[in-house]
Design a protein around this motif. Structure first.
Motif, mmCIF file in Angstrom:
data_model
loop_
_atom_site.group_PDB
_atom_site.id
_atom_site.type_symbol
_atom_site.label_atom_id
_atom_site.label_comp_id
_atom_site.label_asym_id
_atom_site.label_seq_id
_atom_site.Cartn_x
_atom_site.Cartn_y
_atom_site.Cartn_z
ATOM 1 N N VAL A 146 30.347 50.598 63.665
ATOM 2 C CA VAL A 146 30.365 49.163 63.365
ATOM 3 C C VAL A 146 29.139 48.514 63.985
ATOM 4 C CG1 VAL A 146 32.879 48.968 63.158
ATOM 5 C CG2 VAL A 146 31.824 48.694 65.384
ATOM 6 N N PHE A 147 28.765 47.370 63.432
ATOM 7 C CA PHE A 147 27.753 46.522 64.054
ATOM 8 C C PHE A 147 28.253 45.087 63.960
ATOM 9 C CE2 PHE A 147 26.230 46.885 59.632
ATOM 10 C CZ PHE A 147 26.033 45.557 59.288
ATOM 11 N N LEU A 148 27.631 44.193 64.723
ATOM 12 C CA LEU A 148 28.110 42.814 64.789
ATOM 13 C C LEU A 148 26.945 41.836 64.725
ATOM 14 C CD1 LEU A 148 30.384 40.701 65.354
ATOM 15 C CD2 LEU A 148 29.967 41.100 67.791
ATOM 16 N N TYR A 149 27.006 40.957 63.742
ATOM 17 C CA TYR A 149 26.090 39.820 63.651
ATOM 18 C C TYR A 149 26.874 38.554 63.923
ATOM 19 C CZ TYR A 149 21.654 41.425 61.654
ATOM 20 O OH TYR A 149 20.413 41.981 61.471
ATOM 21 N N ARG A 150 26.252 37.592 64.545
ATOM 22 C CA ARG A 150 26.772 36.231 64.614
ATOM 23 C C ARG A 150 25.746 35.365 63.895
ATOM 24 N NH1 ARG A 150 24.994 32.304 67.474
ATOM 25 N NH2 ARG A 150 27.033 31.462 67.932
ATOM 26 N N PHE A 151 26.159 34.209 63.439
ATOM 27 C CA PHE A 151 25.185 33.331 62.796
ATOM 28 C C PHE A 151 25.537 31.887 63.071
ATOM 29 C CE2 PHE A 151 28.382 34.726 59.766
ATOM 30 C CZ PHE A 151 28.850 33.556 59.184
ATOM 31 N N ASP A 152 24.500 31.121 63.333
ATOM 32 C CA ASP A 152 24.576 29.660 63.400
ATOM 33 C C ASP A 152 23.311 29.163 62.723
ATOM 34 O OD1 ASP A 152 22.696 30.100 65.489
ATOM 35 O OD2 ASP A 152 24.208 29.838 67.017
ATOM 36 N N GLU A 199 21.952 36.497 64.287
ATOM 37 C CA GLU A 199 21.569 37.188 65.514
ATOM 38 C C GLU A 199 22.375 38.480 65.606
ATOM 39 O OE1 GLU A 199 21.978 36.662 70.365
ATOM 40 O OE2 GLU A 199 22.476 34.991 69.064
ATOM 41 N N LEU A 200 21.677 39.599 65.718
ATOM 42 C CA LEU A 200 22.337 40.894 65.872
ATOM 43 C C LEU A 200 22.848 40.995 67.302
ATOM 44 C CD1 LEU A 200 23.081 43.647 64.611
ATOM 45 C CD2 LEU A 200 20.850 44.475 65.412
ATOM 46 N N GLY A 258 31.023 41.646 72.702
ATOM 47 C CA GLY A 258 30.143 40.773 71.922
ATOM 48 C C GLY A 258 30.928 39.709 71.166
ATOM 49 N N LEU A 259 32.048 40.107 70.584
ATOM 50 C CA LEU A 259 32.900 39.136 69.878
ATOM 51 C C LEU A 259 33.414 38.057 70.828
ATOM 52 C CD1 LEU A 259 35.063 41.346 67.503
ATOM 53 C CD2 LEU A 259 33.607 39.433 66.829
ATOM 54 N N ALA A 260 33.821 38.458 72.020
ATOM 55 C CA ALA A 260 34.390 37.506 72.979
ATOM 56 C C ALA A 260 33.367 36.471 73.433
ATOM 57 C CB ALA A 260 34.941 38.260 74.190
ATOM 58 N N ARG A 261 32.085 36.821 73.362
ATOM 59 C CA ARG A 261 31.036 35.880 73.796
ATOM 60 C C ARG A 261 30.638 34.884 72.713
ATOM 61 N NH1 ARG A 261 28.116 40.669 75.787
ATOM 62 N NH2 ARG A 261 26.797 40.304 73.987
ATOM 63 N N ILE A 262 31.067 35.094 71.478
ATOM 64 C CA ILE A 262 30.650 34.216 70.387
ATOM 65 C C ILE A 262 31.360 32.878 70.479
ATOM 66 C CG2 ILE A 262 30.684 33.882 67.875
ATOM 67 C CD1 ILE A 262 30.264 36.881 67.578
ATOM 68 N N ARG A 263 30.590 31.818 70.435
ATOM 69 C CA ARG A 263 31.118 30.453 70.428
ATOM 70 C C ARG A 263 30.466 29.691 69.278
ATOM 71 N NH1 ARG A 263 33.995 32.740 73.150
ATOM 72 N NH2 ARG A 263 34.591 32.433 75.298
ATOM 73 N N PRO A 264 31.213 28.846 68.588
ATOM 74 C CA PRO A 264 30.600 28.082 67.495
ATOM 75 C C PRO A 264 29.573 27.088 68.033
ATOM 76 C CG PRO A 264 32.869 27.366 67.888
ATOM 77 C CD PRO A 264 32.617 28.533 68.788
ATOM 78 N N ARG A 265 28.457 27.003 67.322
ATOM 79 C CA ARG A 265 27.405 26.058 67.710
ATOM 80 C C ARG A 265 26.418 25.945 66.565
ATOM 81 N NH1 ARG A 265 25.017 30.626 71.546
ATOM 82 N NH2 ARG A 265 23.485 31.444 70.080
ATOM 83 N N GLY A 266 25.749 24.844 66.477
ATOM 84 C CA GLY A 266 24.656 24.674 65.521
ATOM 85 C C GLY A 266 25.079 24.694 64.070
ATOM 86 N N TYR A 318 24.154 32.888 54.412
ATOM 87 C CA TYR A 318 23.416 33.726 53.469
ATOM 88 C C TYR A 318 22.349 34.555 54.177
ATOM 89 C CZ TYR A 318 25.526 30.476 50.104
ATOM 90 O OH TYR A 318 26.404 29.707 49.383
ATOM 91 N N ASP A 319 21.659 33.963 55.158
ATOM 92 C CA ASP A 319 20.657 34.720 55.916
ATOM 93 C C ASP A 319 21.316 35.853 56.698
ATOM 94 O OD1 ASP A 319 18.645 33.094 54.952
ATOM 95 O OD2 ASP A 319 18.369 31.977 56.827
ATOM 96 N N ALA A 320 22.516 35.627 57.211
ATOM 97 C CA ALA A 320 23.233 36.677 57.933
ATOM 98 C C ALA A 320 23.590 37.827 57.000
ATOM 99 C CB ALA A 320 24.490 36.109 58.592
ATOM 100 N N VAL A 321 24.051 37.506 55.797
ATOM 101 C CA VAL A 321 24.364 38.557 54.828
ATOM 102 C C VAL A 321 23.087 39.292 54.439
ATOM 103 C CG1 VAL A 321 25.269 39.029 52.518
ATOM 104 C CG2 VAL A 321 26.427 37.373 53.988
ATOM 105 N N ALA A 322 21.998 38.549 54.252
ATOM 106 C CA ALA A 322 20.716 39.164 53.888
ATOM 107 C C ALA A 322 20.229 40.118 54.976
ATOM 108 C CB ALA A 322 19.663 38.085 53.624
ATOM 109 N N ALA A 323 20.562 39.856 56.228
ATOM 110 C CA ALA A 323 20.188 40.756 57.318
ATOM 111 C C ALA A 323 21.176 41.910 57.461
ATOM 112 C CB ALA A 323 20.113 39.968 58.631
#
Length: 197
Positions: free
Chosen positions: A11-17, A21-22, A36-44, A49-54
């Motif tokens: 598995v890999f994990l991207y977050r996006f705002d 960000e990988l 990594g999931l536990a550190r994700i907070r909503p912001r910005g 679409y850019d996340a899917v493109a990456a």
């Protein structure tokens, strides 16, 4: 991560705002991804679409034959340079399956998210939605979704949930979209995706 995947699954994990960000590249270490999931907070803003493109090109580099991305989002994009047309074309040119768990943000942020329905009634009929075509190597009829899941109708439900964008991404790949409005729907939605994969 811990109950629905095989130990060999990568598995890999991207977050996006404002931009994607990988957080964690390909790994079988579930603890690293969970951290990594536990550190994700909503912001910005939201560069979905850019996340899917990456994510799609990274998914193609995985060592296993079957590759998929799972998008968790409300489907609204406010900051991408990529367009939905470009994303659909990219997905069509790969064998990466795309699944989405559409989060109704008003329901999730409601004080009643602890399992009680929010104050508004559910929209649209609840209908099963199989994959549009059989998966390679799969025999028999397509899998049915978990009880209580719903096939959203095309188009926006409202400003908080852009179902059409999620369907545009997932339908191009042979994956599907599940809409989650209540906490009780999260486990069946993720289990349904894991079962298909």
């Amino acid at each position: 991560l811990f109950q629905l995947l095989d130990s060999d699954d990568e598995v890999f994990l991207y977050r996006f705002d404002n931009q994607p960000e990988l957080i964690e590249s390909w790994t079988t270490d579930r603890e690293r991804v969970a951290t990594g999931l536990a550190r994700i907070r909503p912001r910005g803003a939201t560069a979905l679409y850019d996340a899917v493109a990456a994510a799609v090109p990274l998914a193609q580099t995985g060592r296993h034959r079957k590759k998929a991305i799972v998008i968790i989002s409300d489907g609204n994009d406010t900051n991408s340079r990529s367009t939905i047309r470009e994303i659909k074309s990219m997905i069509r040119s790969t064998e990466v399956l795309a699944y989405a768990i559409g989060i109704d943000t008003q329901a999730v942020s409601s004080p009643q998210w602890g399992g009680q329905p929010p104050a508004y009634p559910p929209r649209g009929p609840r209908m099963p939605f199989p994959l549009p075509f059989p998966m390679p190597g799969r025999t028999g009829p397509p899998a049915q979704p978990p009880p209580g899941s719903s096939r959203p109708s095309r188009g926006r439900i409202d400003d908080r949930l852009n179902v059409a964008a999620l369907l545009d991404i997932t339908d191009e790949s042979g994956g599907r979209t599940e809409i989650v409005r209540f906490a009780r729907d999260v486990d069946p939605a993720t289990s349904g995706v894991a079962d298909e994969l």
